[in-house]
Design an enzyme around this catalytic site. Structure first.
Site, PDB file in Angstrom:
ATOM      1  N   HIS A 140       0.806  -1.364  -0.033  1.00 61.22           N
ATOM      2  CA  HIS A 140       0.091   0.078  -0.125  1.00 61.22           C
ATOM      3  C   HIS A 140       0.639   1.224   0.010  1.00 61.22           C
ATOM      4  CE1 HIS A 140      -3.929   2.108  -0.107  1.00 61.22           C
ATOM      5  NE2 HIS A 140      -4.381   1.230   0.933  1.00 61.22           N
TER       6      HIS A 140
ATOM      7  N   ASP B 285      -1.892   2.235  -4.661  1.00 64.82           N
ATOM      8  CA  ASP B 285      -3.432   2.540  -3.988  1.00 64.82           C
ATOM      9  C   ASP B 285      -4.227   1.369  -4.059  1.00 64.82           C
ATOM     10  OD1 ASP B 285      -1.987   5.064  -3.031  1.00 64.82           O
ATOM     11  OD2 ASP B 285      -2.634   5.745  -4.974  1.00 64.82           O
TER      12      ASP B 285
END
Length: 446
Positions: free
Chosen positions: A418, A422
């Site tokens: 992450h 995204d």
């Protein structure tokens, strides 16, 4: 007699230490020149250490699982001559086996020695024969046994008790653990009389429902490949904030196409599994989202996007999890992908995969096959930024707008770093793969 000290060799590539994963000898063993003494593991390979000369092992400087620095004393060997010398192995060659397991047993039979040293070389062998003799019974009432009662097991650790089905059934019903019963028959075979003696000696049983308590605790040292796996998984979970995205795929059309292609394949073409189609679908999706095919250098703070798509394929072997790499999938057609998957699977299974074949991946596929479950949470293969997990295929009822129809469905459970990817981009990547797998003709369209 002279005593030579063998030090931990320099295994190259700037490695300052290595983990001892296997001893092929013990103190007192006779050895000959070039016989493998031990195996050590670095981050990249397993290395075997041969003996530079013929003699007898007099000292071992480490235990399995110890990390030994290069240049540290590792083994001492007594040889004919005088004095104490320090030596390094004359040759240390990395083996292709990615783990400390799976090698053949060392050739431990010593060569015929000179007459003058026969007694000296034979002594440790005789000693070994004496210590390996089967233990005598530890409690009274059994033929050849003593009169004292002991709480220890009357057989060596890991030795399985021999008994007929009738004796086993009776022991089960009486709540007797046959590992605690000494046998008076050939090779320690347990008879009904042995059970009677065991019971008359007052040994505890759990007759109710044939159940017995097991209070055994086995300690297993984490060494070799299992330690490497543990370290890498801990690093991945500690340093990578995972996001896992799950999507179901209708693979009915894909399975029909795969069956048709396999039926029409040429003799020199491999039988296609699901993996080559997924590899080609990932290659096309990565072409549209190159940020997925990347390595994140934590220390430098740099993301390295790779043009070449090198897909690691997580494979479970008898010695643990390894990840052989199919290189440049962007340049391989479906048949070539299938052949490469088969080749890498065989290399991983046999332990012959080279270091180059086990490193350099830019994205990984993980699959548990028929045991794939409905959903998994794959751990990213650090320092990559994505891993695609394949769950098992199942026939499920699917609503087509007017009725439920049977369709072959399969979930993809995929994880992303992450810090780099995204959630929206992760979903877009998996949705593109979904489109390609559900309409598999698109995989072949440039």
């Amino acid at each position: 007699m002279a005593e030579h000290t063998i030090k931990m060799p320099d295994v190259g590539e700037g490695v300052a230490e290595a983990e001892l994963v296997e001893w092929h000898v013990k103190v007192g063993d006779p050895v000959r020149e070039d016989m493998v003494l031990a195996a050590v593991m670095t981050d990249k390979a397993t290395v075997e250490i041969p003996s530079p000369f013929e003699g007898e092992i007099s000292w071992l400087g480490a235990e399995i699982g110890d990390v030994v620095a290069v240049g540290s004393p590792l083994i001492r060997i007594k040889t004919a001559g005088e004095g104490l010398k320090e030596e390094s192995p004359k040759e240390v060659t990395p083996t292709p086996n990615p783990s400390p397991q799976g090698r053949g047993e060392p050739d431990s039979a010593p060569p015929k020695a000179e007459k003058a040293s026969t007694d000296e070389a034979a002594a440790p062998v005789q000693s070994k024969a004496k210590t390996s003799a089967p233990p005598s019974p530890l409690w009274g009432g059994i033929k050849g046994g003593g009169s004292s009662l002991s709480s220890g097991a009357p057989r060596a650790e890991g030795e399985k008790p021999l008994a007929s089905p009738a004796v086993r059934l009776r022991a089960k019903d009486a709540g007797i653990d046959l590992r605690q019963v000494a046998g008076s028959g050939p090779a320690g075979r347990i008879s009904h009389e042995d059970l009677d003696a065991f019971l008359s000696a007052g040994r505890s049983t759990s007759a109710a429902r044939g159940l017995a308590r097991n209070t055994e605790v086995t300690e297993i040292k984490v060494v070799g490949l299992r330690r490497k796996i543990a370290e890498k998984m801990a690093l991945a979970k500690r340093s990578i904030p995972h996001i896992t995205y799950v999507e179901e795929i209708d693979v009915t059309a894909l399975e029909e196409l795969r069956a048709a292609m396999n039926a029409a394949r040429k003799p020199d073409q491999p039988k296609l599994t699901m993996l080559p189609f997924l590899m080609r679908a990932m290659a096309k999706a990565i072409g549209e989202q190159p940020e997925i095919n990347a390595i994140y250098d934590d220390e430098a703070g740099i993301i390295r996007q790779h043009g070449g798509i090198h897909i690691g394929i997580a494979a479970q072997t008898a010695t643990g999890l390894v990840v052989p790499v199919a290189r440049h999938v962007e340049a391989r057609d479906i048949w070539d992908c299938g052949a490469e998957v088969n080749r890498l699977a065989e290399a991983a299974k046999s332990g012959t995969a080279s270091r180059d074949e086990l490193s350099g991946s830019t994205i990984t596929i993980t699959s548990l096959g028929a045991m794939g479950g409905i959903v998994t949470t794959p751990v990213i293969n650090h320092p990559e930024v994505a891993i695609v997990g394949v769950n098992k295929m199942m026939m499920r009822p699917v609503w087509d707008g007017t009725q439920f129809i049977p369709r072959k469905m399969m979930n993809l459970s995929s994880s992303f770093d992450h810090r780099v990817i995204d959630g929206w981009d992760a979903a877009r990547f998996i949705q593109r793969i979904k489109t390609l797998l559900e309409a598999p003709a698109l995989i072949f369209v440039d």
